[in-house]
Each structure stands twice: as C-alpha cells, then as structure tokens.
Design a protein around this motif. Structure first.
Motif, mmCIF file in Angstrom:
data_model
loop_
_atom_site.group_PDB
_atom_site.id
_atom_site.type_symbol
_atom_site.label_atom_id
_atom_site.label_comp_id
_atom_site.label_asym_id
_atom_site.label_seq_id
_atom_site.Cartn_x
_atom_site.Cartn_y
_atom_site.Cartn_z
ATOM 1 N N TYR A 109 -24.090 5.903 11.021
ATOM 2 C CA TYR A 109 -22.815 5.472 10.442
ATOM 3 C C TYR A 109 -22.362 4.099 10.947
ATOM 4 O O TYR A 109 -21.473 3.494 10.367
ATOM 5 N N THR A 110 -22.959 3.595 12.040
ATOM 6 C CA THR A 110 -22.551 2.283 12.553
ATOM 7 C C THR A 110 -23.064 1.141 11.693
ATOM 8 O O THR A 110 -22.581 0.021 11.816
ATOM 9 N N ALA A 111 -24.040 1.416 10.839
ATOM 10 C CA ALA A 111 -24.664 0.386 9.988
ATOM 11 C C ALA A 111 -25.117 -0.797 10.840
ATOM 12 O O ALA A 111 -24.716 -1.944 10.612
ATOM 13 N N THR A 145 -22.265 -2.695 12.846
ATOM 14 C CA THR A 145 -21.397 -3.626 12.114
ATOM 15 C C THR A 145 -20.070 -2.988 11.720
ATOM 16 O O THR A 145 -19.168 -3.694 11.275
ATOM 17 N N ARG A 146 -19.937 -1.679 11.875
ATOM 18 C CA ARG A 146 -18.694 -0.982 11.524
ATOM 19 C C ARG A 146 -17.986 -0.601 12.827
ATOM 20 O O ARG A 146 -18.501 0.206 13.601
ATOM 21 N N PRO A 147 -16.814 -1.170 13.080
ATOM 22 C CA PRO A 147 -16.166 -1.000 14.387
ATOM 23 C C PRO A 147 -15.842 0.431 14.788
ATOM 24 O O PRO A 147 -16.158 0.831 15.917
ATOM 25 N N LEU A 148 -15.215 1.216 13.939
ATOM 26 C CA LEU A 148 -14.817 2.562 14.341
ATOM 27 C C LEU A 148 -16.020 3.465 14.612
ATOM 28 O O LEU A 148 -16.081 4.095 15.677
ATOM 29 N N PRO A 149 -16.986 3.534 13.706
ATOM 30 C CA PRO A 149 -18.162 4.345 14.028
ATOM 31 C C PRO A 149 -18.898 3.846 15.279
ATOM 32 O O PRO A 149 -19.420 4.650 16.056
ATOM 33 N N THR A 150 -18.917 2.541 15.481
ATOM 34 C CA THR A 150 -19.570 1.995 16.671
ATOM 35 C C THR A 150 -18.832 2.433 17.933
ATOM 36 O O THR A 150 -19.458 2.854 18.919
ATOM 37 N N THR A 203 -19.419 6.180 18.464
ATOM 38 C CA THR A 203 -20.800 6.402 18.900
ATOM 39 C C THR A 203 -20.953 6.022 20.366
ATOM 40 O O THR A 203 -21.563 6.762 21.148
#
Length: 106
Positions: free
Chosen positions: A22-24, A27-32, A35
């Motif tokens: 989900y972090t792609a 590049t995606r702040p919340l999922p990063t 995680t």
C-alpha cells in the motif's frame, strides 16, 4: 506472556508486509507511516519475546506467522494465486510454527 508478545509481533509483521504493497514504493505518506510503525512495533516486541524464549524458536515463529499471514492476505486482498501446492506448503508452515511452540519447553 512471551508467547503472546511473540504472536502480536508476528501479526504486526503481517501488517507491515502487507503495508508495503500500500505504500506504493514509499510514495504514500499515511501507508508509509503505518508500515514503519508496524515494523518498529514488530521488531520491538520480538526483542521483548527473546528475553525469555530461545532466539531460534522465537525468530522462526515470528517469520512463520509473517509469511503465512502475508500469503493468506495476499490471496484475499490481492487475488494472488491459490493452488493446492501453495495451500499445502502454507499448512506445513503452520505445522512448523506449532511444532516450534510445542518443543520449545516454554
């Protein structure tokens, strides 16, 4: 108590393994962020569990829970392949996790 901590650590490992998808590529702040928090929590709890449990047993169970959980969620969430062989080997991993617990002496 160490076994409960270890299981929670393993579940957090599942969370961060799935979270990576989900972090792609981070590049995606919340999922990063989530995680990363799961990673830290997982390793911290593993560290607590190995104060009491043998490292080989604890690490094997931690990795096993993570691998089985990530594979099953990959099937459910990402439509990854479901084959009899894959399910058989996941079952063997669960048997190995149980075997490590039963033979650990703790």
């Amino acid at each position: 108590m160490a076994w409960i901590i270890l299981v929670v650590a393993g579940l957090l490992e599942v969370g961060w393994a799935i979270g990576l998808k989900y972090t792609a590529g981070f590049t995606r702040p919340l999922p990063t962020l989530l995680t990363g928090l799961s990673m830290l929590g997982s390793v911290a709890l593993l560290g607590l569990a190995v104060k009491t449990l043998p490292i080989g047993t604890a690490y094997g169970v931690w990795v096993g829970i993570g691998a089985v959980g990530a594979a099953l969620l990959g099937i459910v969430l990402f439509q990854e392949a479901v084959t009899p062989a894959r399910l058989a080997f996941l079952t063997l991993m669960v048997v190995a996790i149980i075997g490590l617990k039963v033979t650990s002496g703790h």
